[in-house]
Write an enzyme that holds these catalytic residues in place. Structure first.
Site, mmCIF file in Angstrom:
data_model
loop_
_atom_site.group_PDB
_atom_site.id
_atom_site.type_symbol
_atom_site.label_atom_id
_atom_site.label_comp_id
_atom_site.label_asym_id
_atom_site.label_seq_id
_atom_site.Cartn_x
_atom_site.Cartn_y
_atom_site.Cartn_z
ATOM 1 N N LYS A 1 0.830 -1.207 0.000
ATOM 2 C CA LYS A 1 0.000 0.000 0.000
ATOM 3 C C LYS A 1 0.868 1.263 0.000
ATOM 4 O O LYS A 1 0.659 2.170 -0.804
ATOM 5 C CB LYS A 1 -0.926 0.023 1.236
ATOM 6 C CG LYS A 1 -1.834 -1.186 1.349
ATOM 7 C CD LYS A 1 -2.737 -1.101 2.565
ATOM 8 C CE LYS A 1 -2.019 -1.076 3.904
ATOM 9 N NZ LYS A 1 -1.302 -2.323 4.231
ATOM 10 N N ARG B 1 -9.441 1.346 8.859
ATOM 11 C CA ARG B 1 -9.041 -0.014 9.216
ATOM 12 C C ARG B 1 -10.097 -0.734 10.051
ATOM 13 O O ARG B 1 -9.892 -1.898 10.391
ATOM 14 C CB ARG B 1 -7.746 0.045 10.040
ATOM 15 C CG ARG B 1 -6.500 -0.409 9.297
ATOM 16 C CD ARG B 1 -5.320 -0.217 10.221
ATOM 17 N NE ARG B 1 -4.205 -1.050 9.900
ATOM 18 C CZ ARG B 1 -3.079 -0.627 9.340
ATOM 19 N NH1 ARG B 1 -2.938 0.624 8.985
ATOM 20 N NH2 ARG B 1 -2.085 -1.461 9.141
ATOM 21 N N ARG C 1 11.363 -5.670 5.253
ATOM 22 C CA ARG C 1 11.168 -4.222 5.046
ATOM 23 C C ARG C 1 12.169 -3.419 5.886
ATOM 24 O O ARG C 1 12.422 -3.734 7.047
ATOM 25 C CB ARG C 1 9.742 -3.844 5.436
ATOM 26 C CG ARG C 1 9.500 -2.341 5.466
ATOM 27 C CD ARG C 1 8.036 -1.969 5.399
ATOM 28 N NE ARG C 1 7.209 -2.548 6.428
ATOM 29 C CZ ARG C 1 5.866 -2.513 6.422
ATOM 30 N NH1 ARG C 1 5.232 -1.914 5.424
ATOM 31 N NH2 ARG C 1 5.171 -3.063 7.390
ATOM 32 N N ARG D 1 11.303 -1.720 11.487
ATOM 33 C CA ARG D 1 10.254 -1.365 12.453
ATOM 34 C C ARG D 1 10.116 -2.481 13.485
ATOM 35 O O ARG D 1 10.151 -3.652 13.137
ATOM 36 C CB ARG D 1 8.918 -1.178 11.710
ATOM 37 C CG ARG D 1 8.822 0.122 10.964
ATOM 38 C CD ARG D 1 7.659 0.192 9.995
ATOM 39 N NE ARG D 1 6.416 -0.381 10.458
ATOM 40 C CZ ARG D 1 5.282 -0.431 9.734
ATOM 41 N NH1 ARG D 1 5.262 0.088 8.513
ATOM 42 N NH2 ARG D 1 4.191 -0.970 10.207
ATOM 43 N N ARG E 1 -0.501 -9.003 13.701
ATOM 44 C CA ARG E 1 -1.015 -7.960 12.802
ATOM 45 C C ARG E 1 -1.870 -8.568 11.694
ATOM 46 O O ARG E 1 -2.879 -7.995 11.294
ATOM 47 C CB ARG E 1 0.146 -7.156 12.212
ATOM 48 C CG ARG E 1 0.720 -6.196 13.251
ATOM 49 C CD ARG E 1 2.036 -5.628 12.826
ATOM 50 N NE ARG E 1 1.934 -4.855 11.616
ATOM 51 C CZ ARG E 1 2.946 -4.630 10.789
ATOM 52 N NH1 ARG E 1 4.129 -5.143 11.049
ATOM 53 N NH2 ARG E 1 2.778 -3.893 9.732
HETATM 54 P P1 ADP Z 1 1.450 -1.537 7.436
HETATM 55 O O1 ADP Z 1 2.107 -0.590 6.465
HETATM 56 O O2 ADP Z 1 2.297 -2.705 7.694
HETATM 57 O O3 ADP Z 1 0.071 -1.897 7.008
HETATM 58 P P2 ADP Z 1 1.017 0.795 9.067
HETATM 59 O O4 ADP Z 1 2.251 1.602 8.964
HETATM 60 O O5 ADP Z 1 -0.136 1.210 8.216
HETATM 61 O O6 ADP Z 1 1.377 -0.747 8.800
HETATM 62 O O7 ADP Z 1 0.494 0.747 10.559
HETATM 63 C C1 ADP Z 1 1.357 0.389 11.614
HETATM 64 C C2 ADP Z 1 0.545 0.301 12.877
HETATM 65 O O8 ADP Z 1 -0.034 1.588 13.182
HETATM 66 C C3 ADP Z 1 -0.644 -0.659 12.834
HETATM 67 O O9 ADP Z 1 -0.291 -2.007 13.094
HETATM 68 C C4 ADP Z 1 -1.546 -0.057 13.935
HETATM 69 O O10 ADP Z 1 -1.051 -0.386 15.217
HETATM 70 C C5 ADP Z 1 -1.330 1.446 13.736
HETATM 71 N N1 ADP Z 1 -2.319 1.988 12.786
HETATM 72 C C6 ADP Z 1 -2.074 2.471 11.537
HETATM 73 N N2 ADP Z 1 -3.188 2.893 10.949
HETATM 74 C C7 ADP Z 1 -4.194 2.673 11.846
HETATM 75 C C8 ADP Z 1 -5.596 2.865 11.817
HETATM 76 N N3 ADP Z 1 -6.228 3.377 10.736
HETATM 77 N N4 ADP Z 1 -6.315 2.512 12.913
HETATM 78 C C9 ADP Z 1 -5.724 2.009 14.001
HETATM 79 N N5 ADP Z 1 -4.398 1.773 14.094
HETATM 80 C C10 ADP Z 1 -3.635 2.088 13.018
HETATM 81 P P1 ADP Z 2 2.278 -1.846 3.230
HETATM 82 O O1 ADP Z 2 2.249 -0.337 3.219
HETATM 83 O O2 ADP Z 2 1.057 -2.458 2.596
HETATM 84 O O3 ADP Z 2 2.528 -2.397 4.598
HETATM 85 P P2 ADP Z 2 4.861 -1.573 1.870
HETATM 86 O O4 ADP Z 2 4.590 -0.724 0.677
HETATM 87 O O5 ADP Z 2 5.547 -0.939 3.016
HETATM 88 O O6 ADP Z 2 3.497 -2.324 2.323
HETATM 89 O O7 ADP Z 2 5.691 -2.849 1.356
HETATM 90 C C1 ADP Z 2 6.115 -3.862 2.261
HETATM 91 C C2 ADP Z 2 7.509 -4.335 1.856
HETATM 92 O O8 ADP Z 2 7.423 -5.028 0.597
HETATM 93 C C3 ADP Z 2 8.535 -3.233 1.671
HETATM 94 O O9 ADP Z 2 9.780 -3.720 2.085
HETATM 95 C C4 ADP Z 2 8.522 -2.969 0.167
HETATM 96 O O10 ADP Z 2 9.789 -2.514 -0.311
HETATM 97 C C5 ADP Z 2 8.211 -4.355 -0.398
HETATM 98 N N1 ADP Z 2 7.364 -4.314 -1.594
HETATM 99 C C6 ADP Z 2 6.362 -3.435 -1.874
HETATM 100 N N2 ADP Z 2 5.781 -3.748 -3.057
HETATM 101 C C7 ADP Z 2 6.420 -4.858 -3.520
HETATM 102 C C8 ADP Z 2 6.280 -5.676 -4.698
HETATM 103 N N3 ADP Z 2 5.356 -5.384 -5.615
HETATM 104 N N4 ADP Z 2 7.106 -6.742 -4.825
HETATM 105 C C9 ADP Z 2 8.033 -7.024 -3.873
HETATM 106 N N5 ADP Z 2 8.223 -6.294 -2.750
HETATM 107 C C10 ADP Z 2 7.428 -5.218 -2.575
#
Ligand code: ADP
Ligand code: ADP
Length: 229
Positions: free
Chosen positions: A18, A93, A131, A164, A175
């Site tokens: 995302k 979420r 990541r 992270r 998660r």
């Molecule tokens: P990821 O990129 O792996 O999906 P995020 O960076 O979006 O993770 O979120 C990291 C953490 O921040 C989540 O596991 C949650 O604890 C918190 N968080 C992020 N967005 C929200 C939301 N919309 N509502 C509640 N908690 C959130």
């Molecule tokens: P999210 O925001 O959904 O948690 P991220 O964009 O942070 O996901 O991506 C999670 C991890 O996967 C990062 O280390 C990123 O560099 C890698 N990644 C993202 N898109 C791809 C893809 N299409 N193929 C392989 N690795 C990816």
């Protein structure tokens, strides 16, 4: 050019790409990237009260309470750069958040499009555990799939790359559980409103971007510039 306010919502499990896609698309469609996870991490690094509160939940792989998250999002949407719409990443979420978002947007002349990145659990686990994030600018890398030119150093600004805490395997499992329990019902919510598009996210980032751009164009959201990676 965008004529109506446009709200793009990225859905998909943690690690589905995302943030990677939202960062690319923000320039391409000219809308700000609003990532609740990034906003929480910024608050944690600045040691604000909001950051201290959010940290306990984030470290445990739980969601931050809705009232806290919604307050932060409402503040962000008041900022002038959000006047034409935003790209949400990691928000909404929960069902409570999506209902609150609909209420917030009810007064605005906006279109909403939910993009669901479809990626298997095995693949998201590989992506999350590899990541790495820049401490300064938040740029996201992967040690295998998207490595920086120099290990541990951000290509953009030379900042230190870190893992992270919530990307460690013991938290990742929780998660994913939280995602299926609390966030995946939103897929049905947007589907029922005819606003959901599922996109296969299991391909290299540039191929996923091309798929997303096609969907955006089909929905009248035209690029203002070419994507860059
Ligand atoms: P990821 O990129 O792996 O999906 P995020 O960076 O979006 O993770 O979120 C990291 C953490 O921040 C989540 O596991 C949650 O604890 C918190 N968080 C992020 N967005 C929200 C939301 N919309 N509502 C509640 N908690 C959130
Ligand atoms: P999210 O925001 O959904 O948690 P991220 O964009 O942070 O996901 O991506 C999670 C991890 O996967 C990062 O280390 C990123 O560099 C890698 N990644 C993202 N898109 C791809 C893809 N299409 N193929 C392989 N690795 C990816």
């Amino acid at each position: 050019m965008l004529t109506k306010q446009t709200y793009i919502v990225f859905l998909g499990p943690p690690g589905s790409g995302k943030g990677t896609q939202a960062r690319i698309l923000q320039k391409v469609v000219g809308l700000p990237h609003v990532a609740t996870g990034d906003l929480f991490r910024h608050n944690i690094s600045q040691q604000t009260e909001l950051g201290r509160l959010a940290k306990r939940y984030i470290d445990a792989g739980e969601l931050v309470p809705d009232d806290v998250t919604l307050g932060m999002v409402r503040d962000r949407l008041q900022q002038p750069d959000c006047a034409a719409g935003v790209i949400f990443d990691g928000f909404p979420r929960t069902l409570e958040q999506v209902v609150a978002l609909d209420e917030l947007l009810a007064d605005r002349n906006g279109v909403v499009l939910a993009l669901m990145l479809d990626v298997s659990d095995a693949e998201v686990t590989r992506r999350i555990t590899g990541r790495r994030v820049c401490r300064n600018c938040g740029a996201v890398y992967h040690i295998e799939f998207n490595p920086p030119k120099q290990a541990g150093i951000c290509d953009v600004d030379g900042g230190e790359l870190y893992q992270r805490d919530d990307d460690k395997p013991e938290t990742v499992r929780n998660r994913l559980y939280v995602y299926y329990k609390q966030t995946s019902p939103l897929i049905g919510y947007y589907f029922a409103k005819g606003l959901l598009v599922k996109v296969d996210g299991d391909a290299p980032p540039d191929r996923v971007t091309a798929r997303l751009l096609k969907v955006l164009e089909e929905h009248g959201i035209k690029p203002v510039m070419e994507p860059s990676y």
